[in-house]
Design a protein around this motif. Structure first.
Motif, PDB file in Angstrom:
ATOM      1  N   ALA A 112       0.823  -1.215   0.000  1.00 56.85           N
ATOM      2  CA  ALA A 112       0.000   0.000   0.000  1.00 56.85           C
ATOM      3  C   ALA A 112       0.852   1.259   0.000  1.00 56.85           C
ATOM      4  CB  ALA A 112      -0.919  -0.002   1.218  1.00 56.85           C
ATOM      5  N   ARG A 113       2.129   1.130   0.372  1.00 57.16           N
ATOM      6  CA  ARG A 113       2.966   2.315   0.500  1.00 57.16           C
ATOM      7  C   ARG A 113       3.799   2.603  -0.757  1.00 57.16           C
ATOM      8  NH1 ARG A 113       5.351  -1.391   4.319  1.00 57.16           N
ATOM      9  NH2 ARG A 113       7.225  -2.327   3.450  1.00 57.16           N
ATOM     10  N   GLU A 114       3.487   1.935  -1.875  1.00 57.14           N
ATOM     11  CA  GLU A 114       4.314   2.151  -3.059  1.00 57.14           C
ATOM     12  C   GLU A 114       3.480   2.281  -4.318  1.00 57.14           C
ATOM     13  OE1 GLU A 114       6.849  -1.219  -3.729  1.00 57.14           O
ATOM     14  OE2 GLU A 114       5.202  -2.627  -3.685  1.00 57.14           O
ATOM     15  N   ASN A 115       4.131   2.765  -5.354  1.00 59.37           N
ATOM     16  CA  ASN A 115       3.492   2.980  -6.650  1.00 59.37           C
ATOM     17  C   ASN A 115       3.989   1.922  -7.632  1.00 59.37           C
ATOM     18  OD1 ASN A 115       2.386   3.921  -8.985  1.00 59.37           O
ATOM     19  ND2 ASN A 115       3.486   5.876  -9.015  1.00 59.37           N
ATOM     20  N   ALA A 116       3.056   1.289  -8.327  1.00 65.33           N
ATOM     21  CA  ALA A 116       3.435   0.211  -9.248  1.00 65.33           C
ATOM     22  C   ALA A 116       4.204   0.732 -10.460  1.00 65.33           C
ATOM     23  CB  ALA A 116       2.178  -0.530  -9.711  1.00 65.33           C
ATOM     24  N   GLY A 117       3.912   1.946 -10.876  1.00 64.60           N
ATOM     25  CA  GLY A 117       4.507   2.438 -12.112  1.00 64.60           C
ATOM     26  C   GLY A 117       4.026   1.599 -13.281  1.00 64.60           C
ATOM     27  N   GLU A 118       4.910   1.334 -14.232  1.00 61.96           N
ATOM     28  CA  GLU A 118       4.524   0.546 -15.409  1.00 61.96           C
ATOM     29  C   GLU A 118       4.964  -0.910 -15.305  1.00 61.96           C
ATOM     30  OE1 GLU A 118       5.948   2.527 -18.881  1.00 61.96           O
ATOM     31  OE2 GLU A 118       4.715   4.315 -18.563  1.00 61.96           O
ATOM     32  N   LEU A 119       5.556  -1.283 -14.203  1.00 62.16           N
ATOM     33  CA  LEU A 119       6.051  -2.650 -14.031  1.00 62.16           C
ATOM     34  C   LEU A 119       4.892  -3.636 -13.922  1.00 62.16           C
ATOM     35  CD1 LEU A 119       8.674  -4.395 -13.403  1.00 62.16           C
ATOM     36  CD2 LEU A 119       8.024  -4.119 -11.004  1.00 62.16           C
ATOM     37  N   THR A 120       4.980  -4.750 -14.639  1.00 64.92           N
ATOM     38  CA  THR A 120       3.997  -5.835 -14.517  1.00 64.92           C
ATOM     39  C   THR A 120       4.737  -7.162 -14.420  1.00 64.92           C
ATOM     40  OG1 THR A 120       3.764  -6.358 -16.877  1.00 64.92           O
ATOM     41  CG2 THR A 120       2.411  -4.537 -16.006  1.00 64.92           C
ATOM     42  N   ILE A 121       4.001  -8.194 -14.106  1.00 65.83           N
ATOM     43  CA  ILE A 121       4.594  -9.525 -13.997  1.00 65.83           C
ATOM     44  C   ILE A 121       5.126 -10.004 -15.340  1.00 65.83           C
ATOM     45  CG2 ILE A 121       2.451 -10.823 -14.402  1.00 65.83           C
ATOM     46  CD1 ILE A 121       5.264 -11.623 -11.828  1.00 65.83           C
ATOM     47  N   GLN A 122       4.594  -9.447 -16.430  1.00 64.49           N
ATOM     48  CA  GLN A 122       5.070  -9.811 -17.769  1.00 64.49           C
ATOM     49  C   GLN A 122       6.548  -9.467 -17.939  1.00 64.49           C
ATOM     50  OE1 GLN A 122       3.036 -11.427 -20.206  1.00 64.49           O
ATOM     51  NE2 GLN A 122       5.078 -11.814 -21.057  1.00 64.49           N
ATOM     52  N   ASP A 123       6.996  -8.387 -17.293  1.00 64.57           N
ATOM     53  CA  ASP A 123       8.401  -7.982 -17.400  1.00 64.57           C
ATOM     54  C   ASP A 123       9.335  -9.065 -16.858  1.00 64.57           C
ATOM     55  OD1 ASP A 123       8.064  -5.264 -18.463  1.00 64.57           O
ATOM     56  OD2 ASP A 123       7.096  -4.854 -16.552  1.00 64.57           O
ATOM     57  N   LEU A 124       8.917  -9.736 -15.796  1.00 61.88           N
ATOM     58  CA  LEU A 124       9.728 -10.832 -15.257  1.00 61.88           C
ATOM     59  C   LEU A 124       9.580 -12.079 -16.122  1.00 61.88           C
ATOM     60  CD1 LEU A 124      11.563 -12.084 -13.141  1.00 61.88           C
ATOM     61  CD2 LEU A 124       9.567 -12.422 -11.661  1.00 61.88           C
ATOM     62  N   SER A 125       8.366 -12.351 -16.542  1.00 59.52           N
ATOM     63  CA  SER A 125       8.119 -13.529 -17.369  1.00 59.52           C
ATOM     64  C   SER A 125       8.956 -13.513 -18.645  1.00 59.52           C
ATOM     65  CB  SER A 125       6.632 -13.602 -17.714  1.00 59.52           C
ATOM     66  OG  SER A 125       6.358 -14.714 -18.533  1.00 59.52           O
ATOM     67  N   ASP A 126       9.146 -12.332 -19.228  1.00 56.35           N
ATOM     68  CA  ASP A 126       9.904 -12.202 -20.485  1.00 56.35           C
ATOM     69  C   ASP A 126      11.359 -12.639 -20.336  1.00 56.35           C
ATOM     70  OD1 ASP A 126       7.661 -11.235 -21.756  1.00 56.35           O
ATOM     71  OD2 ASP A 126       8.242  -9.120 -21.591  1.00 56.35           O
ATOM     72  N   LEU A 127      11.854 -12.665 -19.082  1.00 60.27           N
ATOM     73  CA  LEU A 127      13.258 -12.997 -18.856  1.00 60.27           C
ATOM     74  C   LEU A 127      13.487 -14.479 -18.538  1.00 60.27           C
ATOM     75  CD1 LEU A 127      14.284  -9.957 -16.593  1.00 60.27           C
ATOM     76  CD2 LEU A 127      14.600 -10.206 -19.065  1.00 60.27           C
ATOM     77  N   ILE A 128      12.409 -15.259 -18.435  1.00 65.58           N
ATOM     78  CA  ILE A 128      12.528 -16.651 -17.979  1.00 65.58           C
ATOM     79  C   ILE A 128      12.042 -17.614 -19.060  1.00 65.58           C
ATOM     80  CG2 ILE A 128      11.818 -18.321 -16.211  1.00 65.58           C
ATOM     81  CD1 ILE A 128      11.252 -15.935 -14.367  1.00 65.58           C
ATOM     82  N   ASP A 129      12.860 -18.615 -19.359  1.00 68.16           N
ATOM     83  CA  ASP A 129      12.427 -19.683 -20.265  1.00 68.16           C
ATOM     84  C   ASP A 129      11.468 -20.608 -19.517  1.00 68.16           C
ATOM     85  OD1 ASP A 129      14.134 -18.702 -22.254  1.00 68.16           O
ATOM     86  OD2 ASP A 129      15.815 -19.904 -21.514  1.00 68.16           O
ATOM     87  N   ASP A 130      10.621 -21.300 -20.248  1.00 63.46           N
ATOM     88  CA  ASP A 130       9.687 -22.264 -19.643  1.00 63.46           C
ATOM     89  C   ASP A 130       8.909 -21.612 -18.501  1.00 63.46           C
ATOM     90  OD1 ASP A 130      10.561 -24.317 -21.334  1.00 63.46           O
ATOM     91  OD2 ASP A 130      12.243 -24.749 -20.007  1.00 63.46           O
ATOM     92  N   CYS A 131       8.193 -20.565 -18.829  1.00 69.38           N
ATOM     93  CA  CYS A 131       7.499 -19.779 -17.811  1.00 69.38           C
ATOM     94  C   CYS A 131       6.089 -19.424 -18.270  1.00 69.38           C
ATOM     95  CB  CYS A 131       8.290 -18.503 -17.525  1.00 69.38           C
ATOM     96  SG  CYS A 131       7.485 -17.383 -16.382  1.00 69.38           S
ATOM     97  N   VAL A 132       5.124 -19.502 -17.343  1.00 69.04           N
ATOM     98  CA  VAL A 132       3.732 -19.170 -17.626  1.00 69.04           C
ATOM     99  C   VAL A 132       3.217 -18.261 -16.503  1.00 69.04           C
ATOM    100  CG1 VAL A 132       1.375 -20.122 -17.694  1.00 69.04           C
ATOM    101  CG2 VAL A 132       3.218 -21.251 -18.956  1.00 69.04           C
ATOM    102  N   ILE A 133       2.415 -17.261 -16.840  1.00 61.79           N
ATOM    103  CA  ILE A 133       1.773 -16.430 -15.820  1.00 61.79           C
ATOM    104  C   ILE A 133       0.499 -17.143 -15.370  1.00 61.79           C
ATOM    105  CG2 ILE A 133       0.645 -14.215 -15.368  1.00 61.79           C
ATOM    106  CD1 ILE A 133       2.627 -12.955 -17.370  1.00 61.79           C
ATOM    107  N   LEU A 134       0.362 -17.296 -14.064  1.00 63.22           N
ATOM    108  CA  LEU A 134      -0.683 -18.138 -13.499  1.00 63.22           C
ATOM    109  C   LEU A 134      -1.808 -17.309 -12.877  1.00 63.22           C
ATOM    110  CD1 LEU A 134      -1.346 -21.163 -12.802  1.00 63.22           C
ATOM    111  CD2 LEU A 134      -0.183 -20.774 -10.622  1.00 63.22           C
ATOM    112  N   LYS A 135      -3.041 -17.709 -13.156  1.00 61.04           N
ATOM    113  CA  LYS A 135      -4.225 -17.128 -12.501  1.00 61.04           C
ATOM    114  C   LYS A 135      -4.869 -18.224 -11.658  1.00 61.04           C
ATOM    115  CE  LYS A 135      -3.885 -13.251 -14.930  1.00 61.04           C
ATOM    116  NZ  LYS A 135      -3.471 -11.981 -14.298  1.00 61.04           N
ATOM    117  N   THR A 136      -5.486 -17.849 -10.550  1.00 60.15           N
ATOM    118  CA  THR A 136      -6.093 -18.874  -9.692  1.00 60.15           C
ATOM    119  C   THR A 136      -7.165 -19.648 -10.432  1.00 60.15           C
ATOM    120  OG1 THR A 136      -7.521 -17.144  -8.798  1.00 60.15           O
ATOM    121  CG2 THR A 136      -5.634 -17.776  -7.463  1.00 60.15           C
ATOM    122  N   GLU A 137      -7.887 -18.979 -11.321  1.00 66.93           N
ATOM    123  CA  GLU A 137      -8.959 -19.670 -12.041  1.00 66.93           C
ATOM    124  C   GLU A 137      -8.423 -20.603 -13.133  1.00 66.93           C
ATOM    125  OE1 GLU A 137      -8.671 -15.395 -13.730  1.00 66.93           O
ATOM    126  OE2 GLU A 137      -8.557 -16.416 -11.768  1.00 66.93           O
TER     127      GLU A 137
END
Length: 431
Positions: free
Chosen positions: A374-399
């Protein structure tokens, strides 16, 4: 009798301290948000009253212990000030409390909670011990000789403490929302070192800790030959680790631990060093090491059919590497699936490439959305930025948790300091 009211009682340290005061015969209550946290379970077991935040919770004659996350403009703290009720910050209260005992603080960028848990367990096998662990566990003994506690470096909170001993496990750059860099972190630990009364037990394998200066003896432990307490002849198996301890080049004893990874050996060696310094017999130390069941959210295992699920608080690249290493030792023939939820945008942004590198140690990676603060600003960073750097990687949703089912005979590592447990719970419901 004074009533202790905890504003923010579900905080991990706050919950632990409330348990200690309750166990020692004090009247304790507290307040927090209306959401379940695992830290509240031991409070409810003790019958400690938990309310939602409200100014009316504060009554004359109380002592209010305020969590560090809450500013002076919180409604309960305003009310306390209006009616003349004493408000003490958590770390200040804890600093005063420990003066009654032989106090042993455990600090470091990594390994604090595990080492505090192990230390308190080993000490308890020798003499009555009160302890405060950062996983929300606290225990008070009215006749305690020792007090073992986790001391957090964040915002230099540990400078409220003047313990007899301080264990320093390592120094690494973390909490980039507060510390400006590694030099700032080293400066905080150096300040802490000057407040210790009897001795510092520090990991001599850490280049930053080697430079620590103090007015008391600094005793070093580690794998390196220059350490006062040295672990040699390390043998790793799928049931744990065995190693010889040499004290200044003289053989002391062979120890066996039911834990995994190099970091677990170092944690145990820190405890062995302190206990030897305090004259605790080696047989007691060994017996307690073998009977330790671990702490919450640190390599916490459960089994579902042929699948192994591990819940771990790892939220820094160094910790992720250590958790994966431990898993490889215990389950060398299984596929390792990492499910990681980054904690805070500032940490994710600072260590983006380091997170990617550490996660590459797993066989496959699933990433959950960043758990922001709650004390910080996300800016433009998203989880996709990390995913782009990892091979064999999927972004997961609970559903979409069913996608995890395709891995057979696997070990699933659910890692993070946010609410990654909800992904594990969703997965367990599908197995």
């Amino acid at each position: 009798m004074t009533v202790f009211h905890f504003t923010g009682i579900k905080g991990s340290g706050m919950s632990s301290l409330a348990q200690i005061l309750h166990d020692a015969g004090n009247q304790v209550q507290g307040s927090d948000i209306d959401k379940h946290f695992f830290t509240e379970d031991p409070l409810r077991k003790r019958g400690i009253k938990i309310s939602t935040f409200n100014a009316s919770n504060i009554q004359e004659g109380m002592t209010v212990i305020a969590g560090n996350a809450f500013k002076d403009d919180h409604e309960e703290l305003i009310r306390a000030n209006e009616i003349g009720v004493e408000v003490i910050r958590y770390h200040i209260f804890l600093g005063n409390l420990m003066n009654q005992y032989t106090s042993i603080g455990i600090t470091g960028s990594h390994g604090k909670t595990s080492t505090t848990g192990l230390m308190s367990h080993v000490l308890s096998g020798y003499a009555p011990t009160s302890y405060l662990i950062g996983d929300g566990t606290g225990h008070g003994e009215s006749q305690a000789e020792f007090f073992a506690f986790e001391a957090c470096e964040y915002r230099r909170h540990f400078l409220a403490y003047h313990p007899d001993y301080m264990i320093m496990t390592n120094i690494d750059f973390d909490h980039p929302d507060y510390f400006t860099g590694i030099e700032d972190v080293v400066s905080a630990f150096q300040s802490m070192a000057l407040q210790v009364n009897k001795a510092i037990i520090a990991c001599g394998d850490d280049e930053h800790l080697q430079k620590i200066r103090a007015n008391v003896p600094v005793v070093f432990y580690g794998f390196g030959s220059n350490n006062d307490f040295e672990a040699r002849n390390l043998m790793k198996t799928t049931s744990g680790s065995t190693f010889d301890v040499f004290i200044r080049n003289e053989f002391y004893r062979t120890f066996e631990i039911p834990f995994f990874g190099d970091h677990a050996v170092l944690n145990a060696l820190a405890v062995i060093s302190l206990c030897n310094y305090e004259g605790i017999p080696a047989d007691v130390i060994q017996q307690q090491l073998l009977s330790f069941n671990g702490v919450k959210r640190r390599f916490t295992e459960s089994k579902k059919g042929d699948r192994i699920l591990i819940d771990d608080y790892a939220h820094h690249p160094t910790e992720i590497k250590a958790t994966i290493q431990s898993t490889r030792q215990k389950y060398p023939n299984r596929e390792i699936i990492a499910i990681f939820q980054p904690h805070t945008f500032s940490r994710t942004r600072t260590f983006l490439s380091d997170f990617a590198e550490s996660l590459e140690g797993a066989d496959f990676v699933y990433l959950c959305d960043i758990f922001g603060s709650a004390r910080e600003n996300a800016g433009e960073l998203t989880i996709q930025d990390l995913s782009d750097l990892i091979d064999d990687c999927v972004i997961l949703k609970t559903e979409e948790i069913d996608v995890l089912l395709k891995h057979e005979n696997a070990v699933y590592l659910f890692m993070g300091a946010g609410d990654v447990q909800k992904f594990q719970a969703a997965f367990e419901s599908k197995i």
